[in-house]
Scaffold this active site. Structure first.
Site, PDB file in Angstrom:
ATOM      1  N   ASP A  50       0.840  -1.196   0.000  1.00 12.53           N
ATOM      2  CA  ASP A  50       0.000   0.000   0.000  1.00 12.53           C
ATOM      3  C   ASP A  50       0.877   1.248   0.000  1.00 12.53           C
ATOM      4  OD1 ASP A  50      -3.216   0.320   0.757  1.00 12.53           O
ATOM      5  OD2 ASP A  50      -2.039   2.108   1.218  1.00 12.53           O
ATOM      6  N   ASP A  76       4.339   2.337  -4.465  1.00  6.89           N
ATOM      7  CA  ASP A  76       3.632   3.218  -5.395  1.00  6.89           C
ATOM      8  C   ASP A  76       3.527   2.431  -6.691  1.00  6.89           C
ATOM      9  OD1 ASP A  76       2.735   5.061  -7.231  1.00  6.89           O
ATOM     10  OD2 ASP A  76       4.301   6.551  -6.828  1.00  6.89           O
ATOM     11  N   VAL A  77       2.354   1.891  -6.983  1.00 10.04           N
ATOM     12  CA  VAL A  77       2.237   0.981  -8.122  1.00 10.04           C
ATOM     13  C   VAL A  77       2.458   1.672  -9.458  1.00 10.04           C
ATOM     14  CG1 VAL A  77       0.728  -0.626  -6.883  1.00 10.04           C
ATOM     15  CG2 VAL A  77      -0.295   1.218  -8.271  1.00 10.04           C
ATOM     16  N   TYR A 171     -11.735   7.242 -14.979  1.00 10.18           N
ATOM     17  CA  TYR A 171     -11.777   5.995 -14.205  1.00 10.18           C
ATOM     18  C   TYR A 171     -12.293   4.839 -15.054  1.00 10.18           C
ATOM     19  CZ  TYR A 171     -13.145   2.857 -10.328  1.00 10.18           C
ATOM     20  OH  TYR A 171     -13.304   1.792  -9.479  1.00 10.18           O
TER      21      TYR A 171
END
Length: 268
Positions: A50, A76-77, A171
């Site tokens: 996370d 941090d993806v 989104y």
């Protein structure tokens, strides 16, 4: 008739994740947290990945307090180096990965005519690029380990059809990309025993969902009277149970599927 003992033994077998290592991104709260708890309950080693390391540590401690094994890890993806560091830490702690749940997403909303290019890019970076980066690292390991694996990407019913007007264009586009990645990877790596599926939640009564309702004028099909046949939003645990099924041996012949967990919205 089967006895309760026979039924229990069979269910324990097909839902048993003992010895498996699962990485769940965005798992400090909401759907990710409920998913991590379920996987841990089934015996998996959990990586609580996370952006918020303090909250990740709380979730990991909760799992361990209940008898599970969990490691918190900041990630941090959207950042390649950060994702690589995450999976290196997983290698060092657990020796590989068997399950990946790509749950992390950028949940900001923006009215269409007010949406900046930066807001659009940030959504794609976290939601779409993040899924790509995590899948790449996980699949590299799953292939080299030679025992297959399961990836579940958290998409949205917004990838199929509009849910909210005005605030979700970036989104929905990102989540549609996630579903495209799901199909592509499922097809390419099926021969390696790697299954890739998407779960599409509808509205959820989670921390993130409540925050959106508090800060934006929510309107659109999914909030219309009667558009969710079950008549309510999902509890995060209900969606997590669908994710859990796809990670388990019970779904051993399921791959490339885009499955809605939306209370019937997508067919209403």
């Amino acid at each position: 008739m089967f006895s309760e003992i026979q039924i229990g033994a069979r269910l324990a077998q097909i839902f048993n994740l003992t010895g498996k290592t699962a990485v769940v991104t965005g798992s400090a709260q909401g759907l990710g947290r409920e998913t991590a708890r379920l996987l841990a309950e089934a015996g998996a080693n959990l990586v609580i990945a996370d952006l918020n390391p303090d909250a990740a540590s709380v979730t990991a401690a909760d799992i361990e307090a209940n008898g599970g094994i969990a490691m918190p890890c900041k990630v941090d993806v959207a950042d390649e180096a950060s994702v690589k560091a995450l999976f290196a830490a997983v290698d060092a702690k657990f020796g590989g990965v068997d399950i990946l749940v790509n749950n992390a997403a950028h949940r900001s909303k923006a009215e269409f005519f007010e949406m900046s290019v930066e807001q659009w890019d940030q959504m794609q970076d976290v939601t779409l690029r993040g899924t790509f980066l995590c899948c790449r690292e996980a699949i590299l390991r799953m292939k080299s380990q030679g025992r297959g694996g399961s990836i579940v990407n958290i998409s949205s019913v917004g990838a199929l059809r509009p849910t909210l007007w005005g605030v979700n264009a970036h989104y929905d586009a990102a989540k549609a990309g996630v579903d495209s990645i799901t199909r592509s990877l499922a097809s390419e790596f099926a021969a390696d025993g790697i299954r890739v599926n998407s779960i599409l939640p509808g509205g959820m009564a989670s921390e993130g969902g409540k925050g959106i309702s508090a800060n934006f004028r929510i309107r659109g099909p999914i909030v219309g009277t009667g558009r969710v046949p079950m008549g309510r939003m999902a509890a995060p645990l209900e969606v997590a149970q669908s994710v859990f099924f796809l990670t388990s041996p019970a779904a051993s012949y399921v791959t490339g599927q885009i499955i809605a967990a939306d209370g019937g919205f997508s067919v209403s």
